[in-house]
Design an enzyme around this catalytic site. Structure first.
Site, PDB file in Angstrom:
ATOM      1  N   HIS A  96       0.827  -1.206   0.000  1.00  0.00           N
ATOM      2  CA  HIS A  96       0.000   0.000   0.000  1.00  0.00           C
ATOM      3  C   HIS A  96       0.860   1.253   0.000  1.00  0.00           C
ATOM      4  CE1 HIS A  96      -2.677  -3.112   1.712  1.00  0.00           C
ATOM      5  NE2 HIS A  96      -3.573  -2.517   0.949  1.00  0.00           N
ATOM      6  N   ASP A 125      17.962   2.387 -31.011  1.00  0.00           N
ATOM      7  CA  ASP A 125      17.524   1.881 -29.716  1.00  0.00           C
ATOM      8  C   ASP A 125      18.658   1.731 -28.710  1.00  0.00           C
ATOM      9  OD1 ASP A 125      18.832  -0.248 -30.843  1.00  0.00           O
ATOM     10  OD2 ASP A 125      17.028  -1.458 -31.146  1.00  0.00           O
ATOM     11  N   GLY A 184      24.942  -5.637 -28.504  1.00  0.00           N
ATOM     12  CA  GLY A 184      24.834  -6.683 -29.506  1.00  0.00           C
ATOM     13  C   GLY A 184      26.185  -7.086 -30.067  1.00  0.00           C
ATOM     14  N   GLY A 239      20.778  -7.300 -47.133  1.00  0.00           N
ATOM     15  CA  GLY A 239      20.152  -6.136 -46.528  1.00  0.00           C
ATOM     16  C   GLY A 239      19.610  -5.122 -47.506  1.00  0.00           C
ATOM     17  N   ALA A 293      26.292   3.918 -36.121  1.00  0.00           N
ATOM     18  CA  ALA A 293      26.973   3.006 -35.204  1.00  0.00           C
ATOM     19  C   ALA A 293      27.507   1.774 -35.924  1.00  0.00           C
ATOM     20  CB  ALA A 293      26.019   2.589 -34.081  1.00  0.00           C
TER      21      ALA A 293
END
Length: 569
Positions: free
Chosen positions: A217, A389, A395, A477, A548
């Site tokens: 609460h 992002d 990655g 791509g 990047a």
């Protein structure tokens, strides 16, 4: 912060109305609550639960077959009134009496208790069941003084299953109280919750700290400590609860609960650590549940609840139920048995001694790439975040680390140059994920086809492989030079490599100049407007910032150039 509402004072009512509209297959809306919409036999014990709003799926989400027959909802973090509790109980009553369940908080104790007395005066048999599972709020020898938190669901599930079996009120009450006595919970919070209409949370946690022993609460915890990694957090949670394990208990029901703003993925990261510690303690885990079961608006945090099982409690915990939050099928319906996963067995073509030496050279290059990318992870993420992002650095690091492990394993298995690079390519793509993962997987895979497993590493083959890699990336791509992608650095790299090698026949000289060309081209991507890739949706925002992907390719090229100048390689 709670942000979606019209009038703050109408938040709880509007939320309950929306819930009942969506889940009409389980509930129907009544004033101040919901009742079960599926058939219930005459004479069945009615399990009615409730408390303040802001805790979804508690308490309306518990209503359905095999669990609760009705739920009463107060305003946000406020007990429902005595009249509201009595009203919903009358609608839920089927002639078998009522078990009234709620968390052990002052307002709930008063209002549910007063409602029970009012209903008894009307001739209804009503029993009350305050849940008292929170170990942080009271000592083990005063269990009934504790607060009720996520153990609510466990205790109500046991009561609901017993009532669904058609057992009389005395039996349902007895087994529910038995479950409550054997349920323990402990929670932590990383940030407080904010009431609708308020700009500030009910409490705050200092940066880098977490609160221990919180309520639901908006109460702060009983103490604070530094935020722990998943393994240490699992130690903390399980240690507090295992201290109250009954001597005769070897099986346990487990509920890992998110408090409202903690991602399910975070809970799934924590779960294996908790399971391992319970198993190490000699406990068999029975039907665990991970998710949101008792929340506190937008509070960040989690709690762990355990029910020390015996034969009867285990049967009732596993019994079928169907609600918005919990679905259990009949255990007699067996799931398909899937074959066990078999680890990949590394098998490579037989390689010559020269090709194995070349494979070791490639593995060393990948090791150096991994170190450099790890050091550059934050900077690559910062560049990517300008119009993407922000995950490019992570990655690339994940991909390179996996490639390094795969290359080392291939070398250990006696693989040649082609197989070592191909194994690294596949591992990079598999682990990195996303666009960069597949691009680098294709790039390295295509490059590997120019190498050999039966002869030494040939400089001309390395140069030819660069062209194959570029062609593969552009074919997959669809990117062209000027699209503000990795290709903008890769094209000048390959063209310079081919030109200088043709002039000098020196791979070291050619690669050094090619890497410099890639670095210059990556810098020039600042002026480009993206037509493909991660920055395209925010084209204008990306102008003035480097791509990047181009930067990371140039960084890798420069790293290999430095390695080729190293006489130890």
């Amino acid at each position: 912060m709670t942000t979606i509402y019209d009038q703050p004072e109408d938040f709880a009512t509007s939320a309950l109305e929306g819930y009942a509209s969506v889940y009409g297959r389980f509930v129907r809306a009544v004033k101040s609550g919901v009742v079960r919409s599926t058939p219930r036999p005459e004479g069945k014990v009615a399990v009615v639960v409730g408390g303040g709003s802001g805790h979804y799926p508690a308490f309306a989400g518990y209503v359905g077959s095999g669990l609760a027959d009705a739920a009463v909802a107060g305003d946000v973090f406020a007990s429902p009134s005595t009249a509201a509790v009595a009203r919903v109980c009358r609608l839920a009553h089927r002639g078998g009496g009522i078990l009234l369940g709620y968390g052990n908080y002052a307002g709930d104790v008063l209002n549910f208790g007063a409602a029970a007395e009012r209903l008894r005066s009307e001739g209804l048999d009503v029993r009350v069941l305050p849940v008292t599972d929170d170990v942080a709020s009271g000592p083990a020898d005063d269990h009934l003084a504790r607060r009720g938190i996520a153990g609510d669901l466990i205790v109500f599930k046991i009561a609901g299953a017993a009532a669904e079996e058609g057992r009389v009120l005395d039996d349902v009450e007895a087994v529910a109280k038995h479950a409550n006595a054997r349920t323990v919970s402990f929670g932590v919070a990383f940030g407080g919750c904010t009431l609708p209409g308020s700009d500030e949370p009910l409490f705050t946690v200092p940066k880098g700290q977490m609160a221990l022993g919180l309520g639901i609460h908006g109460e702060p915890g009983i103490s604070e400590t530094a935020i722990l990694p998943a393994s240490a957090l699992a130690d903390l949670l399980t240690h507090r609860l295992l201290a109250e394990r009954p001597a005769d208990c070897h099986r346990v029901a487990v509920l890992l609960n998110g408090l409202g703003a903690t991602k399910y993925e975070e809970l799934f990261v924590l779960w294996p650590q908790i399971a391992a510690r319970l198993s190490a303690a000699g406990l068999e885990i029975v039907r665990p549940e991970v998710g949101e079961f008792v929340t506190s608006l937008d509070m960040r945090g989690c709690s762990l609840s355990l029910l020390w099982l015996d034969d009867e409690l285990e049967r009732l915990w596993c019994a079928p139920c169907e609600t918005a939050v919990l679905v259990r099928r009949d255990d007699h319906v067996l799931a398909d048995v899937l074959p066990e996963e078999v680890e990949d067995i590394l098998v490579f073509p037989q390689a010559s001694g020269a090709a194995r030496a070349a494979g070791r050279c490639i593995a060393t290059l990948i090791e150096r790439l991994t170190d450099v990318l790890h050091a550059a992870e934050a900077e690559l993420g910062r560049i990517d975040a300008q119009a993407g992002d922000g995950d490019h650095g992570q990655g690339m690091t994940r991909g390179a680390t996996a490639a390094r492990s795969a290359a080392d394993a291939a070398v250990a298995a006696g693989a040649g140059a082609q197989s070592v690079l191909a194994a690294a390519a596949d591992a990079w793509a598999d682990r990195a994920g996303g666009t960069s993962g597949v691009i680098w997987g294709v790039l390295l895979r295509a490059w590997s086809t120019a190498l050999s497993d039966d002869r030494t590493l040939d400089d001309a083959a390395v140069v030819a492989g660069a062209r194959l890699a570029l062609d593969g990336v552009m074919r997959l791509g669809g990117a062209k030079n000027g699209d503000k992608t990795l290709v903008d650095a890769f094209v000048p790299f390959v063209e310079t490599l081919e030109m200088v090698f043709g002039e000098t026949r020196s791979l070291q000289q050619a690669w050094t100049r090619a890497a410099a060309a890639a670095t210059t081209a990556a810098e020039q991507t600042r002026a480009l407007t993206p037509r493909l890739g991660r920055a395209r949706p925010l084209a204008e925002r990306s102008i003035g910032h480097r791509d990047a992907g181009a930067v990371s390719l140039a960084l890798c090229a420069e790293t290999v150039a430095a390695a080729l100048r190293d006489p130890r390689l």
